[in-house]
Design a protein around this motif. Sequence first.
Motif, PDB file in Angstrom:
ATOM      1  N   LYS B  27       0.849  -1.183   0.000  1.00 47.34           N
ATOM      2  CA  LYS B  27       0.000   0.000   0.000  1.00 47.34           C
ATOM      3  C   LYS B  27       0.892   1.244   0.000  1.00 47.34           C
ATOM      4  N   ARG B  30      -1.306   8.092  -0.773  1.00 48.76           N
ATOM      5  CA  ARG B  30      -1.379   9.195  -1.716  1.00 48.76           C
ATOM      6  C   ARG B  30      -1.300  10.517  -0.957  1.00 48.76           C
ATOM      7  N   TRP B  57       0.138  -2.037 -10.447  1.00 50.02           N
ATOM      8  CA  TRP B  57      -0.833  -1.175  -9.775  1.00 50.02           C
ATOM      9  C   TRP B  57      -2.176  -1.894  -9.822  1.00 50.02           C
ATOM     10  N   ARG B  60      -7.095   1.822  -6.249  1.00 49.31           N
ATOM     11  CA  ARG B  60      -6.979   3.035  -5.457  1.00 49.31           C
ATOM     12  C   ARG B  60      -7.987   2.941  -4.319  1.00 49.31           C
ATOM     13  N   ASP B  65      -2.934   3.618  -2.520  1.00 46.78           N
ATOM     14  CA  ASP B  65      -2.935   2.840  -3.761  1.00 46.78           C
ATOM     15  C   ASP B  65      -2.389   1.444  -3.456  1.00 46.78           C
ATOM     16  N   GLU B 392     -13.220   3.505  -4.191  1.00 44.67           N
ATOM     17  CA  GLU B 392     -12.146   3.483  -3.190  1.00 44.67           C
ATOM     18  C   GLU B 392     -12.485   2.541  -2.032  1.00 44.67           C
ATOM     19  N   THR B 395     -12.424  -1.079  -3.164  1.00 45.22           N
ATOM     20  CA  THR B 395     -11.031  -1.497  -3.357  1.00 45.22           C
ATOM     21  C   THR B 395     -10.375  -1.827  -2.016  1.00 45.22           C
TER      22      THR B 395
END
Lengths: 515, 515
Positions: B27, B30, B57, B60, B65, B392, B395
């Motif tokens: 992780k 950001r 990747w 997000r 991320d 988000e 995820t």
Amino acid sequence: MDICLQHESNPPFAYALEQKAVRLIVKVLRPGSVRQIRVHYGDKYETSYTDVLIMQWAGRGVHFDYFVADVRVPTRRLKYAFEVTAEDEASHWFGEMGWARDLSEAVPFYIPYICPRDVFTVPEWVDQAVAYQIFPERFANGNPCITPEGACDWYDSPTPTSIHGGDLAGIRQRLDYLQDLGINLIYLTPIFRAGSNHKYDTTDYFEIDPQFGTKDDLRGLVADAHDRGIRVVLDAVFNHCGYFFRPFQDAIRHGRQSRYWHWFFIEGDEIDTETVNYETFATKLRYMPKLNLAHPEVERYMLTVAEYWLSECDIDGWRLDVANEIDHVFWRKFRETVKRAKPDALIIGEVWHNSLPWLQGDQFDGVMNYPLRECILDLLVRGRLSTAEFAERVTDWQFAYPAQAQRSMFNLLGSHDTERIRTMAGGMVAPVVQAMALLMTVPGIPMLYYGDEIGMEGGADPLCRGGMMWEDEGRDKDLLAIVKRLIAIRTTEPALAGGLMMVERAEPGLLRYVR
Amino acid sequence: MDICLQHESNPPFAYALEQKAVRLIVKVLRPGSVRQIRVHYGDKYETSYTDVLIMQWAGRGVHFDYFVADVRVPTRRLKYAFEVTAEDEASHWFGEMGWARDLSEAVPFYIPYICPRDVFTVPEWVDQAVAYQIFPERFANGNPCITPEGACDWYDSPTPTSIHGGDLAGIRQRLDYLQDLGINLIYLTPIFRAGSNHKYDTTDYFEIDPQFGTKDDLRGLVADAHDRGIRVVLDAVFNHCGYFFRPFQDAIRHGRQSRYWHWFFIEGDEIDTETVNYETFATKLRYMPKLNLAHPEVERYMLTVAEYWLSECDIDGWRLDVANEIDHVFWRKFRETVKRAKPDALIIGEVWHNSLPWLQGDQFDGVMNYPLRECILDLLVRGRLSTAEFAERVTDWQFAYPAQAQRSMFNLLGSHDTERIRTMAGGMVAPVVQAMALLMTVPGIPMLYYGDEIGMEGGADPLCRGGMMWEDEGRDKDLLAIVKRLIAIRTTEPALAGGLMMVERAEPGLLRYVR
Ligand SMILES: [Ca+2]
Ligand SMILES: [Ca+2]
């Protein structure tokens, strides 16, 4: 909202401290603009939150600050959510689905029910424990009659195969020294019959190595130690056996027909000790075949071993060799077996890295705390960390495991597997004293490696396994006096038992922390 | 260095995918200034790293991320460290002790040994599964002869105690409908003898409730379902029993003298059903006494129950009621018992919150995925989340559990414990269609609550438990057609089996993700 909060209702963020109390830990990313965090909580089945508690700031990690609250849970069922007061006095609400506009919108976190069997309990005595690791072949030769022929002189520089003659009788004769030193827990590296000087290649799990003595010697050692308030922990080498372990020899002799064939991981139909077509400890170490502990017979065999020495010789626990290469299924059964035989026995795993999977109450009490050693060396010896950086890393490790495990860690500056601390320090005494001071004042069980208290030197294995220096001229008596004083403080000062370590100041040359 | 990286060598950051492969997840906070992350790795016992892999990747989250790499581990022993290339092309090295100046200084992360017994395996068939939850009292009345006297009309509005007459024969007669719908897994809420209409208050764990039928009815239902490629999972209510469970009645009658006294948690010397001096499900629910599963007899009893229905009636798994209020010790034994009896049986826990402690391979395959439901409702119904925020959160949940568990989640829009999705949507069909489309295309097992596919409405319990609408005029045939098509896509499109969900675009009114 630029506040980044981290919390889960699972260890190491949330866990039962006891049957009706839970510790909650919140991490806040810096630069944080958090003035206060309050936890709103209540019974899981109540419609609203009935109580509120201000969380205490508890330390600064590398990236995150830590806040802690210990919550009473009379019904064993908890729901909770966090109210975060930002610098601008605005309140923000944080639940399991993240930020919410108010408390009623925040999806609660839950500790659904504190189940008694899941509560992590460690022996009460760990809080006053100071341990001393002995490599029996090198601590004291108490019985020259059983010293093998061809032994070298006691103080000769050790080689991978040298025999110096140490034994259980020697340890027993030196209990006065250990009692005077102030330690109250002895950890012996392996003592069962084996081929090497280190005995990590067991050939008989039910016999003491004749070079070290007999079961009566062990019984006597343990009894005398207990009389002095000193406990004794043995080394359990279950990941692999020695080449001459009878089941492996049987598999060599009979190939696939051997009833022990599946005790090991062998490719092909017979064992080839030249190409080493079987799994071993490390890579193709032919004299240490890996055991198949998932085989019901092997599993039962080793659980019997675990129980046998607890009941036969009244030992006080086990240190588990290569613990991280054995499955969790086995360790859970191991813990059940050990704690049933002796409820306050100690279980310490050898795991050099993050050990959370083993430290949730179902497997180990603690582990050999090599990450702490890294931090201490980086601060005092390698010069890679400032006091502030050291404090941040140690704080992160402090919150990486449940509090119970923190109380039971074997904190160490060195072991039979590392260079000695005095050697790491280039022979200088000051860093050793500082390291000892840290060792004795941070949470966890301080564990001294034999001889480190008198400044013995020694590089990597085999050099770190020299004969214990019993001659006055080879002993750093000033260091010994300091270590004795530190041990005395550690074992008697209530503030050093359990609890957290909180760094108050960390400046060049200065580290101040409270317990 | 202002990059904040998070990784641990433990789930959900690192875990075995199979016996010689590991998934690693990093992780990055950001705003990150990370151009690339590479993982350097090799056998634990090699002195250097032998391989390198560029991490992908993978999504997000709210703050972080995600980067993923699946690493082959031929020797089962892995050490690894990360090389992070910043926007300025500089390389930074990240190991278990944090940032280091070069790879040799980085303390490695370890997967010490992938032990076969610890590898998380779920039934292969979960990847094509679409489940259908049936509340047997309300799905279909196939045998009026066993409908209790005083039953109301089928379509009457349900009350907490109303009886409508549904039974196993009814389900069996409607298998054509279910096969036509396209589902291949039925989850039945409890069917054992009990006092209520929902049967969560079991009085006999070894009998089918006579209102629902007999063991032969269940055997027939399962056999016919299997003929159609449909599996059947039952509801295991082990946290508590019903008031008329014989052991509890015995404890009422004989007080402390009862041999079943310790099967329960009772204060005092006799049971007082007025004050409810015993633990129950929720708070003082006198008709649901909590069972003491830590008692060896109770534990053995319930493990026998688990095994009995698997072998007697060939069911395909268990859904576990109130799973989070029963200890992990029991669930581990439960998994052993179930998977021994039927290796590809499914185990789904009822846990409404973060379930990582149960989803590591030793307990459940998956859980009822209520957090996903919250995200979907917040996006489509409550208007609390934008598509970007939804992406988000979803995820973050995706990386909260090992991949195996993600494949086995019971994803749901509603259940017998919630308002129906159509009602949540204020009766509108569009949000329901969108929700169904999400349900059928995200990772995990889509689980339909009976009747949701035809637009049935119903508020919170008991209203969400209405009689299944079998009359044409009460059915939303357009919705049904869409749901059937979605199910068909789900069960046949290989891209929807397993794997991750990666959001590519999330704008107002638009959410695009790849599988
Ligand atoms: Ca000797
Ligand atoms: Ca009926």
